[in-house]
Scaffold this active site. Structure first.
Site, PDB file in Angstrom:
ATOM      1  N   CYS A  48       0.839  -1.198   0.000  1.00 23.15           N
ATOM      2  CA  CYS A  48       0.000   0.000   0.000  1.00 23.15           C
ATOM      3  C   CYS A  48       0.873   1.246   0.000  1.00 23.15           C
ATOM      4  O   CYS A  48       2.086   1.181   0.095  1.00 23.15           O
ATOM      5  CB  CYS A  48      -0.896   0.018   1.224  1.00 23.15           C
ATOM      6  SG  CYS A  48       0.056   0.109   2.740  1.00 23.15           S
ATOM      7  N   ASP A 101      -0.241 -30.147   1.925  1.00 28.56           N
ATOM      8  CA  ASP A 101       0.758 -30.238   2.976  1.00 28.56           C
ATOM      9  C   ASP A 101       0.029 -29.897   4.276  1.00 28.56           C
ATOM     10  O   ASP A 101      -1.046 -29.309   4.249  1.00 28.56           O
ATOM     11  CB  ASP A 101       1.873 -29.232   2.700  1.00 28.56           C
ATOM     12  CG  ASP A 101       2.797 -29.085   3.884  1.00 28.56           C
ATOM     13  OD1 ASP A 101       3.246 -30.123   4.376  1.00 28.56           O
ATOM     14  OD2 ASP A 101       3.043 -27.955   4.298  1.00 28.56           O
TER      15      ASP A 101
END
Lengths: 705, 51
Positions: A17, A419
């Site tokens: 940002c 995973d």
């Protein structure tokens, strides 16, 4: 001032940002020794000009203090990669300029310019078109030539032939003063196709930036102790086996080695995916890239640079990823069928008209019209526009796509492998149960927790701060490596650390537990757990409902994996090495399954590369981010099914676009073969089919639901 | 008709000028960081930079 200037580039994945830009640039420019700092938000890069005396590690420390984790970027390879997009954009600009001006002249011709005026307009068009075709057509000519040299054909072959013949024939028409010139058709064809090419290339760039060279930079270097005892910073590639490396608390090892001095605990999650810390002391091996958590260590380097385990992992990943590069994208598959059809159709119209007694000039004119009408203008746009619109929609849901073909591959998936650590779970410690500390104890515990850099202390501090606890200031706070922190408060010793160290009657640490206790008062165990992502069960359920076969592949211990697997109701395999994971995925692929691998750690890197397509959370290790095709932000696991659905919708629209584009041709081609297509008809046909395809692709704006 | 002799060169010149401006902005790096350019306008300048 004539100080020598040095230049360093950093990758800062965390900035997103205006505030981040202002903080980084402002913060660095105030620092002594830094003369210029500039952030590139698109590529998440920071380039810094600084005095030669300043080490990259210093700047990294500055950035750390500003709250950003940065990785030094060793070479500027990504900059060269971007030049492809830039060249396409230049060509697109030229083609756009030319197309507009030629169209302007052509409209006058179509509206009835005659004689000398038409002649002049044709010559002007030729003047603009010839250099434009030579410049902006190069991407197609080059690719077509490469294909032809290997005795193959691709979409660019009919495009190149069409453009070249149309231009040459129009020039001939202009010279003999004929009524029809196809300059506008040739140039706007280039423009439309370049637009598709550019979108495709820009999308790839966005994600590829810096990805390739990330791997080598997990650790840039370390403090090496020389024979005279002096400690100097050396880059990772300058560290040799046999050197003595000093690694502070909270730093990563720059090379593989054995502990020479000190005791500590090591966070090996980068390599093994395990969350629990491993205690190390003199003689124990440590791996490059893993994190030294509890105390300073001196290690004797046993392997450095390309010989480290992490580098081995990188090679494994590269070989695993090679299978994927054979993937043929849908546009190319279409071209394989389409190109020969277009060629033979054009050739047959030419021969047909010759046999019917037309002159070679008229026959060629008709053949060119067929080529231009059938030219895969809409086809060239169909795929990239749909993918760019879908990518934009996914981006708003926090899903980043690194490769256009990822959506195509994702749409075909029928098997999902997860995973565990960091993917199904959050990968960070979350407090479990009710807080048994009274307010005073909590305040002391927070004071202690904030003094330590141990991950569990971090978790304790975060948990207490969330409960609005204000810390008290303790005296004589010291960190005991491998045990915890202790400090004095109102004359009593308070400890935060291993349960059996805090109070002897507490059990030894099983799993991730810490304890807090005050001398001669009670002790409390604080249990932490690597929690499941909030909607993991829902996401897995949605995947199963979509017909996916879901399972877990984890490097973690059996017990930890089983609890997650039973909570989600999916099968799991535990204690797999990175190579085992790759083997499992390749076995699935061998059976004809199309596998989506979702993982995050370095240990998943090769498996991510081995899957048909892969996703990783944006919090993943750099290696995970590099290897994955899609990244998702935030704690939720919902993006996995969302991306899958969006990919399927995208491919549906792509197929519709193919049907639209080809259907259009089926209508227009008979007209072209009959010789009824004038440049005006060709221009209208081309533009409307392109607009239709783009409009259809825009329906994907809300595809990520 | 004689108007064309003036208008067409003017139109082409204007178009070329636009193309030139595009090339210049591309080579001076204005297209390198489109996301950054979009948010930089939100950055508050320091007090001493305003004057």
């Amino acid at each position: 001032m004539t100080t020598a200037l040095d230049h360093s580039e950093f990758l800062i994945p965390g900035m997103r940002c205006a505030g981040c830009i202002a903080k980084i640039e402002g913060g660095l420019q105030k620092a002594p020794g830094v003369s210029r700092a500039r952030v590139n938000l698109t590529t998440k890069r920071l380039s810094v000009d600084h005095d030669a005396g300043m080490e990259p590690a210093d700047i990294k420390a500055l950035l750390d203090r500003l709250g950003f984790s940065a990785e030094l970027s060793v070479n500027a390879g990504a900059v060269a990669d971007r030049s492809e997009s830039r060249n396409l954009l230049k060509a697109l600009g030229v083609a756009g300029f030319a197309a507009m001006n030629i169209m302007l002249l052509s409209v006058s011709v179509w509206s009835g310019a005659e004689g000398a005026t038409r002649q002049m307009f044709h010559w002007l068009s030729a003047l603009i078109a010839m250099p434009t075709v030579a410049y902006a057509g190069r991407p197609f000519f080059r690719s077509a030539w490469t294909a032809l040299r290997r005795a193959r054909t691709n979409m660019d072959v009919p495009i190149s032939i069409g453009i070249l013949i149309a231009t040459a024939l129009s020039l001939y028409e202009t010279i003999i003063g004929g009524p029809h010139a196809y300059f506008d058709g040739a140039v706007s064809l280039i423009f439309f196709l370049l637009a598709g090419r550019y979108l495709d290339s820009a999308m790839r760039d966005r994600a590829r930036d810096g990805a390739a060279n990330l791997l080598r930079q997990t650790v840039q270097g370390g403090m090496v102790q020389g024979a005279d005892g002096a400690v100097t910073w050396r880059a990772a590639n300058e560290i040799d086996p046999g050197m003595l490396l000093s690694v502070g608390m909270g730093e990563r090892f720059a090379a593989d080695g054995r502990v020479e001095q000190g005791t500590s605990a090591v966070d090996r999650s980068l390599v093994t995916g395990e969350t629990a810390l491993d205690a190390v002391s003199s003689g124990d091996p440590v791996l490059a890239g893993t994190l030294n958590v509890e105390g300073p260590l001196m290690i004797r380097v046993t392997a450095a640079g390309p010989d480290t385990t992490i580098a081995e992992m990188a090679r494994l990943m590269e070989t695993a990823g090679q299978g994927r590069s054979h993937y043929v994208r849908v546009a190319d598959r279409a071209a394989r069928l389409y190109a020969p059809a277009v060629h033979s159709l054009a050739a047959m119209s030419f021969i047909g008209w010759m046999l019917a007694g037309a002159g070679w000039h008229q026959a060629l004119l008709i053949a060119v019209a067929v080529l231009i009408i059938t030219c895969p203008c809409a086809l060239g746009l169909a795929v990239p526009v749909a993918q760019v619109v879908a990518a934009g929609s996914l981006m708003r849901r926090g899903i980043l796509i690194k490769d256009g073909s990822a959506l195509e591959r994702l749409a075909e998936v029928d098997t999902v492998r997860f995973d565990k650590t960091g993917t199904l779970t959050l990968g960070r410690m979350v407090f479990e149960g009710a807080l048994s500390l009274n307010p005073e104890e909590a305040a002391i515990a927070l004071g202690l927790a904030q003094a330590s850099r141990h991950p569990l202390a971090h978790a304790v501090a975060q948990m207490l701060q969330e409960r609005n606890v204000q810390p008290v200031v303790l005296t004589g706070v010291k960190e005991c490596p491998g045990l915890g922190v202790e400090g004095a408060w109102q004359g009593k010793t308070a400890r935060l650390g291993k349960p059996d160290w805090v109070a002897s009657q507490l059990p030894g640490s099983a799993g991730a537990a810490t304890a807090f206790g005050i001398e001669r008062e009670g002790a409390h165990v604080l249990a932490f757990r690597d929690a499941l992502r909030p909607d993991a069960a829902h996401a897995v359920g949605r995947l199963a409902a979509a017909g996916m076969e879901v399972a877990i592949l984890s490097g973690d211990r059996e017990q930890a994996v089983r609890s997650v697997a039973s909570a989600l109701g999916v099968p799991a395999v535990a204690e797999l090495s990175p190579a085992d994971k790759v083997a499992r995925i390749e076995q699935l692929r061998g059976e004809g399954k199309r596998v989506l691998m979702v993982g995050d750690g370095l240990n998943d890197g090769p498996a991510l590369a081995a899957g048909n397509v892969s996703m990783a959370p944006a919090s993943a290790s750099d290696v995970g981010q590099t290897a994955a095709d899609l990244l998702f932000l935030g704690d939720s696991l919902a993006p996995v099914p969302i991306a899958l659905m969006a990919a399927r919708r995208t491919m549906r629209v792509v197929r519709q676009n193919f049907v639209l584009a080809i259907g259009y041709n089926i209508l227009a081609v008979p007209l072209a073969i009959l010789g009824l297509v004038t440049p005006l008809v060709a221009a209208v046909a081309m533009s409307t089919s392109s607009i239709l395809v783009v409009a259809n692709a825009l329906r994907l704006r809300t595809c990520a639901r | 008709m004689s108007g064309l002799a003036v208008l067409i060169p003017i139109a082409l010149m204007l178009g070329l000028a636009g193309l030139g401006a595009f090339f210049w902005s591309l080579s001076s790096g204005q297209f390198d960081d489109l996301d950054g350019a979009a948010v930089r306008i939100l950055i508050e300048p320091d007090e001493d930079e305003i004057h």
